[in-house]
Design a protein around this motif. Structure first.
Motif, PDB file in Angstrom:
ATOM      1  N   GLU A 237      90.996  66.779 -48.319  1.00 23.96           N
ATOM      2  CA  GLU A 237      91.468  65.847 -49.333  1.00 23.96           C
ATOM      3  C   GLU A 237      90.817  66.064 -50.688  1.00 23.96           C
ATOM      4  O   GLU A 237      91.493  66.008 -51.731  1.00 23.96           O
ATOM      5  CB  GLU A 237      91.220  64.410 -48.858  1.00 23.96           C
ATOM      6  CG  GLU A 237      91.979  63.351 -49.645  1.00 23.96           C
ATOM      7  CD  GLU A 237      91.266  62.907 -50.899  1.00 23.96           C
ATOM      8  OE1 GLU A 237      91.911  62.344 -51.797  1.00 23.96           O
ATOM      9  OE2 GLU A 237      90.034  63.129 -50.968  1.00 23.96           O
ATOM     10  N   ILE A 238      89.512  66.301 -50.711  1.00 22.60           N
ATOM     11  CA  ILE A 238      88.792  66.399 -51.989  1.00 22.60           C
ATOM     12  C   ILE A 238      89.295  67.569 -52.841  1.00 22.60           C
ATOM     13  O   ILE A 238      89.557  67.392 -54.037  1.00 22.60           O
ATOM     14  CB  ILE A 238      87.274  66.473 -51.732  1.00 22.60           C
ATOM     15  CG1 ILE A 238      86.767  65.116 -51.242  1.00 22.60           C
ATOM     16  CG2 ILE A 238      86.535  66.893 -52.994  1.00 22.60           C
ATOM     17  CD1 ILE A 238      85.310  65.109 -50.851  1.00 22.60           C
ATOM     18  N   PRO A 239      89.436  68.796 -52.301  1.00 24.23           N
ATOM     19  CA  PRO A 239      89.975  69.869 -53.160  1.00 24.23           C
ATOM     20  C   PRO A 239      91.375  69.567 -53.677  1.00 24.23           C
ATOM     21  O   PRO A 239      91.694  69.875 -54.829  1.00 24.23           O
ATOM     22  CB  PRO A 239      89.965  71.095 -52.230  1.00 24.23           C
ATOM     23  CG  PRO A 239      88.994  70.784 -51.165  1.00 24.23           C
ATOM     24  CD  PRO A 239      89.059  69.308 -50.969  1.00 24.23           C
ATOM     25  N   LEU A 240      92.209  68.970 -52.815  1.00 28.63           N
ATOM     26  CA  LEU A 240      93.561  68.625 -53.261  1.00 28.63           C
ATOM     27  C   LEU A 240      93.516  67.606 -54.390  1.00 28.63           C
ATOM     28  O   LEU A 240      94.250  67.728 -55.386  1.00 28.63           O
ATOM     29  CB  LEU A 240      94.364  68.094 -52.072  1.00 28.63           C
ATOM     30  CG  LEU A 240      95.801  67.650 -52.358  1.00 28.63           C
ATOM     31  CD1 LEU A 240      96.619  68.816 -52.883  1.00 28.63           C
ATOM     32  CD2 LEU A 240      96.429  67.071 -51.103  1.00 28.63           C
ATOM     33  N   SER A 275      93.221  57.770 -60.226  1.00 23.92           N
ATOM     34  CA  SER A 275      93.695  56.925 -59.118  1.00 23.92           C
ATOM     35  C   SER A 275      95.037  57.419 -58.604  1.00 23.92           C
ATOM     36  O   SER A 275      95.260  57.495 -57.384  1.00 23.92           O
ATOM     37  CB  SER A 275      93.803  55.472 -59.580  1.00 23.92           C
ATOM     38  OG  SER A 275      92.548  54.983 -60.028  1.00 23.92           O
ATOM     39  N   VAL A 276      95.940  57.762 -59.520  1.00 22.37           N
ATOM     40  CA  VAL A 276      97.237  58.289 -59.102  1.00 22.37           C
ATOM     41  C   VAL A 276      97.060  59.596 -58.334  1.00 22.37           C
ATOM     42  O   VAL A 276      97.703  59.823 -57.296  1.00 22.37           O
ATOM     43  CB  VAL A 276      98.152  58.480 -60.323  1.00 22.37           C
ATOM     44  CG1 VAL A 276      99.427  59.220 -59.934  1.00 22.37           C
ATOM     45  CG2 VAL A 276      98.491  57.136 -60.940  1.00 22.37           C
ATOM     46  N   SER A 277      96.175  60.458 -58.827  1.00 29.80           N
ATOM     47  CA  SER A 277      95.926  61.738 -58.146  1.00 29.80           C
ATOM     48  C   SER A 277      95.386  61.509 -56.743  1.00 29.80           C
ATOM     49  O   SER A 277      95.805  62.177 -55.783  1.00 29.80           O
ATOM     50  CB  SER A 277      94.950  62.589 -58.958  1.00 29.80           C
ATOM     51  OG  SER A 277      95.422  62.814 -60.260  1.00 29.80           O
ATOM     52  N   GLY A 278      94.442  60.565 -56.616  1.00 28.81           N
ATOM     53  CA  GLY A 278      93.889  60.284 -55.298  1.00 28.81           C
ATOM     54  C   GLY A 278      94.924  59.716 -54.350  1.00 28.81           C
ATOM     55  O   GLY A 278      94.977  60.101 -53.174  1.00 28.81           O
ATOM     56  N   ILE A 279      95.768  58.811 -54.834  1.00 26.12           N
ATOM     57  CA  ILE A 279      96.797  58.215 -53.973  1.00 26.12           C
ATOM     58  C   ILE A 279      97.803  59.274 -53.528  1.00 26.12           C
ATOM     59  O   ILE A 279      98.210  59.331 -52.359  1.00 26.12           O
ATOM     60  CB  ILE A 279      97.496  57.063 -54.709  1.00 26.12           C
ATOM     61  CG1 ILE A 279      96.496  55.913 -54.930  1.00 26.12           C
ATOM     62  CG2 ILE A 279      98.707  56.572 -53.943  1.00 26.12           C
ATOM     63  CD1 ILE A 279      97.028  54.807 -55.808  1.00 26.12           C
ATOM     64  N   VAL A 280      98.213  60.143 -54.451  1.00 26.52           N
ATOM     65  CA  VAL A 280      99.155  61.207 -54.089  1.00 26.52           C
ATOM     66  C   VAL A 280      98.518  62.173 -53.086  1.00 26.52           C
ATOM     67  O   VAL A 280      99.159  62.594 -52.114  1.00 26.52           O
ATOM     68  CB  VAL A 280      99.615  61.959 -55.355  1.00 26.52           C
ATOM     69  CG1 VAL A 280     100.446  63.179 -54.994  1.00 26.52           C
ATOM     70  CG2 VAL A 280     100.422  61.036 -56.247  1.00 26.52           C
ATOM     71  N   ALA A 281      97.245  62.519 -53.306  1.00 27.32           N
ATOM     72  CA  ALA A 281      96.561  63.421 -52.371  1.00 27.32           C
ATOM     73  C   ALA A 281      96.447  62.793 -50.989  1.00 27.32           C
ATOM     74  O   ALA A 281      96.664  63.460 -49.967  1.00 27.32           O
ATOM     75  CB  ALA A 281      95.178  63.778 -52.914  1.00 27.32           C
ATOM     76  N   LEU A 282      96.102  61.506 -50.941  1.00 32.77           N
ATOM     77  CA  LEU A 282      95.996  60.829 -49.652  1.00 32.77           C
ATOM     78  C   LEU A 282      97.342  60.767 -48.945  1.00 32.77           C
ATOM     79  O   LEU A 282      97.445  61.027 -47.738  1.00 32.77           O
ATOM     80  CB  LEU A 282      95.455  59.411 -49.861  1.00 32.77           C
ATOM     81  CG  LEU A 282      93.968  59.291 -50.196  1.00 32.77           C
ATOM     82  CD1 LEU A 282      93.640  57.882 -50.655  1.00 32.77           C
ATOM     83  CD2 LEU A 282      93.122  59.654 -48.997  1.00 32.77           C
ATOM     84  N   LEU A 509      89.465  57.015 -51.853  1.00 34.37           N
ATOM     85  CA  LEU A 509      89.816  56.959 -53.273  1.00 34.37           C
ATOM     86  C   LEU A 509      88.590  56.666 -54.127  1.00 34.37           C
ATOM     87  O   LEU A 509      88.410  57.274 -55.202  1.00 34.37           O
ATOM     88  CB  LEU A 509      90.884  55.889 -53.492  1.00 34.37           C
ATOM     89  CG  LEU A 509      91.389  55.714 -54.925  1.00 34.37           C
ATOM     90  CD1 LEU A 509      91.993  57.008 -55.441  1.00 34.37           C
ATOM     91  CD2 LEU A 509      92.408  54.585 -54.992  1.00 34.37           C
ATOM     92  N   LEU A 510      87.730  55.762 -53.682  1.00 38.66           N
ATOM     93  CA  LEU A 510      86.485  55.505 -54.422  1.00 38.66           C
ATOM     94  C   LEU A 510      85.624  56.752 -54.491  1.00 38.66           C
ATOM     95  O   LEU A 510      85.021  57.052 -55.536  1.00 38.66           O
ATOM     96  CB  LEU A 510      85.719  54.367 -53.741  1.00 38.66           C
ATOM     97  CG  LEU A 510      86.296  52.957 -53.901  1.00 38.66           C
ATOM     98  CD1 LEU A 510      85.473  51.960 -53.113  1.00 38.66           C
ATOM     99  CD2 LEU A 510      86.349  52.551 -55.363  1.00 38.66           C
ATOM    100  N   LEU A 511      85.554  57.491 -53.392  1.00 37.03           N
ATOM    101  CA  LEU A 511      84.791  58.736 -53.401  1.00 37.03           C
ATOM    102  C   LEU A 511      85.396  59.735 -54.376  1.00 37.03           C
ATOM    103  O   LEU A 511      84.668  60.434 -55.104  1.00 37.03           O
ATOM    104  CB  LEU A 511      84.749  59.324 -51.987  1.00 37.03           C
ATOM    105  CG  LEU A 511      84.015  60.663 -51.836  1.00 37.03           C
ATOM    106  CD1 LEU A 511      82.547  60.516 -52.225  1.00 37.03           C
ATOM    107  CD2 LEU A 511      84.138  61.178 -50.406  1.00 37.03           C
TER     108      LEU A 511
END
Length: 962
Positions: A237-240, A275-282, A509-511
């Motif tokens: 998840e983190i690299p994405l 936040s948008v990037s994290g939600i899309v990655a998740l 997402l917080l991370l």
């Protein structure tokens, strides 16, 4: 020396009276015992260019030379098996590759830090990023796959970026470098303005290329069949997220310029984009892993219905190895043969049995509990014994297609091998770690699989799995053929509830947000002037009432919340251990109550738990001969357990033992046999309680989620509360300042009325004198006029000085103009030069004013402050006045030391009080006004003095950053 099927151990005994000490060293451990303990030959062999050692007792003359003797008596022979030149070269290359990689990484980091020093040197940063990407592509990260799953292409591999996406570690490094490049471009020009068409085209290209690349990155994820751990999930998840954030941030920056706005990315905008990037990655990762779990389940079910060619090849290798070696007779021999085979390395479960020439089973070892077709196995063994040839075929078993082989040995006996498919249909051995075959550490299983009767109402197919959704689960069915007829393979995939996914997603997402901020902070920290900028900003912010109140309220919640979270986590872990401890205790109590310590195998089968019996602190026997031979926890009782049971008089003790990469909880209970002999009975706790483990993890995540959300809420609410309280306090300060101003003006009016009498008296006398002189022809009127005019103007100047002093003192700090950048060195030189022209009897010594010293003040008022200080020194009878100006730690300091009469200790505490003066002339407001001005600029003034020796005045001003 002790020689066993799995170990070669050196024991040294020392006795003193009736006490004895024993030290043991593990010389060699054969597979799978080498996964339970570390042996000396494994450490020495690579350093000596040896592949392995073969140890033998001294009676075996073919076992090599004698390498160890005790009291002149040989006790050990060793025969080294030399490594091939290729193996030696490979070891050396691996060692040099590892060291070279570490050095290269350090040099690359140093180069990046050096290139990041200048904020506007964009091309240098681009070149540094390009070099770092090239080095990332050149480093063979896959060679470190044994050290971490991050470097293993089994868990992540994509052809998209070549070596940059060959594994999760390379992808993470590449994504980080791309994000740093975007940061560098945005920060190089704070208010960049591209031509609008160019910016629009750049944004479209960035989005058009970045989004498909991110979609291809997700496809490289490799879901392992045993499940994924949180660490493995984060490595995907983190690299994405970093890559998506870099793409969207760069596109947003160019879109700003495309719409005619300056390229300034605010904190709020960056937070929303992250936040948008994290939600899309998740979302993309959850969708991909769910799809891959379905594919794993489909492959598992499909493998039940056809022959696995790879398993066939590995079975042939294993059979050939059995043919070339003596027949394994005992279960220990069977385990050694399997552990050394490629079947074990590939984790194929198998059942191996040894047979006599009459077709009678001697011993059997099964990796997983299964019910083989005994008739098919017996027929294959008899056929191999009769023909003297190896028999290999596929057969239908209770779990679908299986591979059956029988090997005939020259002694007339045979060995049968039944290889089962790698499937979750087989129940994993919860005590496999005791045999050195523990599964990889994993979280929840990716799916559950079971066989059941064909449902007349359900939809099933023989060619594919038919899926349907039920709540938060996916269910699939497919028909397969088994030895019991056609069965329905039923698959269940638990997708977890929306709330559970939201908890985990919020924490991830917080991370992600913390990582994005951390990389920005690292980039800015490498720039010149960052530390100075941070110190000034922090100093200004931390001393505000709003900031201190926010931190106080935030800490008031967070510190207890963190303490509660830590306590809760420890409590959950303690409850988990206590639950397992209770289960082990009940098992041991049941065995002891039935006095079954003499029938350990039967008791172990009845309670489905391995048992270990210790006598005099040493392992006497185990419920399974394999466990007796392997002794996974060692031959001695753990020292802590021995001290607790024997020394402390306890009846029960627990100990967590490390078995290779796994850990297992053991319980130990003392008892007394029929012959009054004391013994200790031990048993391990089960390690396959999925429901208990899931509940503990869910509770831990819930506590962590609640703590994180509570901390964010506390930070937000504390900011709001502090803002409101600060506003109320500011209003109170305004009212207090207004009251102080009224009092000050009242006091000023009284003081002015008193002070103004002094200059008015000479003015009145002068005017009266002029009137008399005008009517007296004997007096030179012009001379009298000049003298009185000069005296009247001097008194008027005195009145003006009194008025200005009272006006400054009566002003509230909020009404004073804000400080600006002033060259203090120039002001000091100007005032010193003025004093030197006025009084030649005083020697003025100035140091440190040869270069500009910028501080926060006002030039004219700074002159008045210095004039007041210098005049006080001159009027105190000083003959030498030393003035020094310097800067350091964000401050500019002006120090004045004179050798005048000094100030009496009784008077010194009152020198800053208004209307107080040690001289008969003056208003007594000089130092009071000076301190108010300096403090309004954000500085401070301090005076120390020793009567009869002189005075020291220290003025400290805030350094200007402009």
């Amino acid at each position: 020396m002790t020689f066993s099927p799995f170990y070669t151990t050196l024991n040294v005994v020392a006795a003193r009276g009736d006490r004895r000490a024993v030290a043991s060293a593990m010389l060699h451990a054969a597979a799978p015992a080498n996964r339970l303990t570390e042996s000396i030959d494994e450490l020495l062999a690579p350093a000596q260019g040896v592949a392995s050692y073969e140890f033998s007792p001294p009676s075996d003359e073919r076992g090599g030379p004698v390498v160890l003797a005790a009291n002149g008596k040989p006790i050990l022979r060793a025969l080294p098996r030399l490594a091939t030149p290729g193996e030696v070269s490979f070891r050396r290359a691996s060692m040099f590759r590892a060291r070279g990689t570490i050095v290269l990484i350090i040099l690359t980091l140093a180069f990046l830090v050096f290139a990041w020093r200048e904020r506007r040197s964009l091309w240098e940063r681009i070149f540094a990023i390009a070099v770092a990407l090239a080095i990332t592509a050149l480093i063979p990260w896959n060679s470190f796959s044994n050290a971490s799953r991050l470097f293993d292409p089994v868990y992540y591999f994509s052809k998209l970026g070549g070596p940059l996406t060959a594994n999760a570690a390379a992808l993470c490094i590449s994504s980080t470098l791309i994000l740093l490049l975007v940061y560098a471009v945005i920060r190089s020009h704070h208010e960049a303005r591209w031509p609008r068409p160019y910016a629009a085209i750049g944004a479209l290209i960035t989005l058009g290329a970045g989004i498909p690349l991110a979609s291809n990155i997700v496809r490289g994820i490799g879901q392992p069949p045993w499940g994924s751990t949180p660490g493995l999930w984060l490595s995907w998840e983190i690299p994405l997220f970093l890559f998506l954030f870099a793409v969207l941030l760069a596109a947003y920056w160019m879109l700003l310029m495309a719409f005619g706005r300056p390229g300034i990315v605010t904190f709020r905008s960056a937070l929303i984009i992250a936040s948008v990037s994290g939600i899309v990655a998740l979302g993309g990762l959850w969708s991909t892993t769910s799809r891959e779990r379905m594919q794993l389940a489909e492959q598992d079910v499909a493998a039940l219905g056809h022959v696995d060619e790879y398993a066939v090849q590995l079975t042939r290798r294993f059979v050939n190895a059995l043919k070339e070696s003596p027949q394994p007779v005992t279960r220990a021999d069977l385990l050694k043969a399997y552990a050394a085979s490629d079947l074990a390395s590939a984790e194929y479960p198998a059942t191996i049995a040894s047979w006599t020439k009459t077709g009678t089973k001697i011993s059997e070892f099964a990796v997983a509990s299964a019910e083989p077709d005994s008739a098919a196995v017996t027929n294959a063994v008899k056929e191999a014994i009769a023909t003297g040839e190896t028999v290999a075929r596929s057969t239908l078993g209770p779990t679908g297609v299986q591979i059956l082989a029988a090997v005939a040995h020259p002694t007339g006996g045979a060995t049968s091998v039944l290889v089962l498919p790698r499937t979750r249909l087989l129940t994993a051995n919860p005590y496999a770690a005791l045999l050195g075959m523990g599964p990889p550490s994993a979280g929840d299983p990716p799916y559950a699989l079971l066989l059941t009767d064909v449902s007349p109402t359900g939809r099933s197919d023989t060619t594919r799995v038919r899926w349907h959704s039920e709540g938060n689960e996916l269910h699939g069915n497919r028909l397969i053929s088994t030895s019991a007829g056609t069965m329905r393979a039923h698959v269940e995939i638990d997708l977890r509830s929306v709330w559970a996914r939201a908890e985990r997603g919020s924490l991830v997402l917080l991370l992600d947000l913390l990582l994005a901020g951390m990389f920005w902070l690292l980039g800015t920290m490498a720039e010149k002037g960052f530390v100075r900028w941070l110190r000034v900003r922090a100093a200004k912010w931390i001393y505000t009432y709003h900031a201190r109140l926010t931190l106080a309220l935030f800490a008031f919640f967070v510190i207890p919340a963190i303490a509660f979270a830590a306590w809760s986590y420890q409590r959950l872990r303690s409850d988990d251990l206590q639950t397992r401890e209770v289960l082990v205790r009940e098992t041991l109590n049941a065995v002891e109550a039935g006095n079954e310590y003499q029938q350990l195998p039967g008791a172990a089968r009845r309670f489905d738990t391995p048992l270990f019996l210790y006598s005099n602190g040493l392992l006497d026997r185990a419920s399974d001969t394999l466990l007796d031979a392997l002794a996974p926890t060692g031959r001695q009782l753990p020292p802590a357990v021995q001290l607790s049971l024997a020394g402390g008089g306890e009846l029960f003790a627990v100990w967590e033992e490390k078995l290779g990469p796994a850990k297992m909880l053991f319980g130990y209970s003392t008892g007394v046999g029929p012959g009054q002999q004391r013994y200790v009975l031990g048993a391990p706790a089960r390690s396959d309680d999925i429901v208990l483990d899931r509940r503990r993890r869910d509770l831990g995540i819930l506590v962590l989620f609640a703590t994180a959300i509570g901390a964010l809420a506390a930070l937000w609410l504390s900011g709001i509360a502090a803002k409101r309280l600060a506003r109320d306090l500011e209003l109170s300060r305004i009212e207090v300042a207004r009251a102080e101003r009224v009092l000050a003006w009242g006091e000023m009016a009284r003081q002015v009325a008193h002070e103004i009498k002094n200059p008015l008296t000479p003015i009145r006398l002068g005017v009266q004198h002029l009137r008399r002189a005008r009517s007296d022809p004997r007096i030179d009127f012009d001379q009298v006029l000049n003298e009185n005019v000069r005296r009247i103007l001097a008194e008027i100047d005195r009145l003006d000085e009194i008025a200005r002093s009272f006006s400054r003192y009566g002003s509230a700090p909020a009404d004073l103009p804000p400080a600006v950048a002033v060259d203090v060195a120039a002001v000091v030189k100007d005032v010193v030069a003025l004093e030197q022209m006025g009084d030649r009897t005083v020697k003025w010594n100035l140091r440190g004013a040869d270069r500009p010293l910028w501080a926060m003040a006002h030039k004219d008022e700074m002159r008045d402050v210095l004039l007041n200080v210098f005049e006080n020194a001159r009027l105190a009878g000083a003959r030498n006045v030393d003035i020094s100006a310097r800067e350091g730690e964000g401050k500019v300091t002006i120090e004045t030391i004179d050798d005048g009469t000094g100030i009496a200790p009784a008077v010194l505490p009152r020198i800053f009080e208004p209307h107080f003066s040690t001289r008969t002339t003056g208003s007594g407001l000089g130092l009071a006004v000076s301190r108010r001005l300096i403090e309004a600029w954000g500085g401070e003034i301090a005076i120390t003095s020793e009567e009869g020796k002189g005075t020291r005045v220290l003025i400290v001003l805030a350094r200007s950053m402009t």
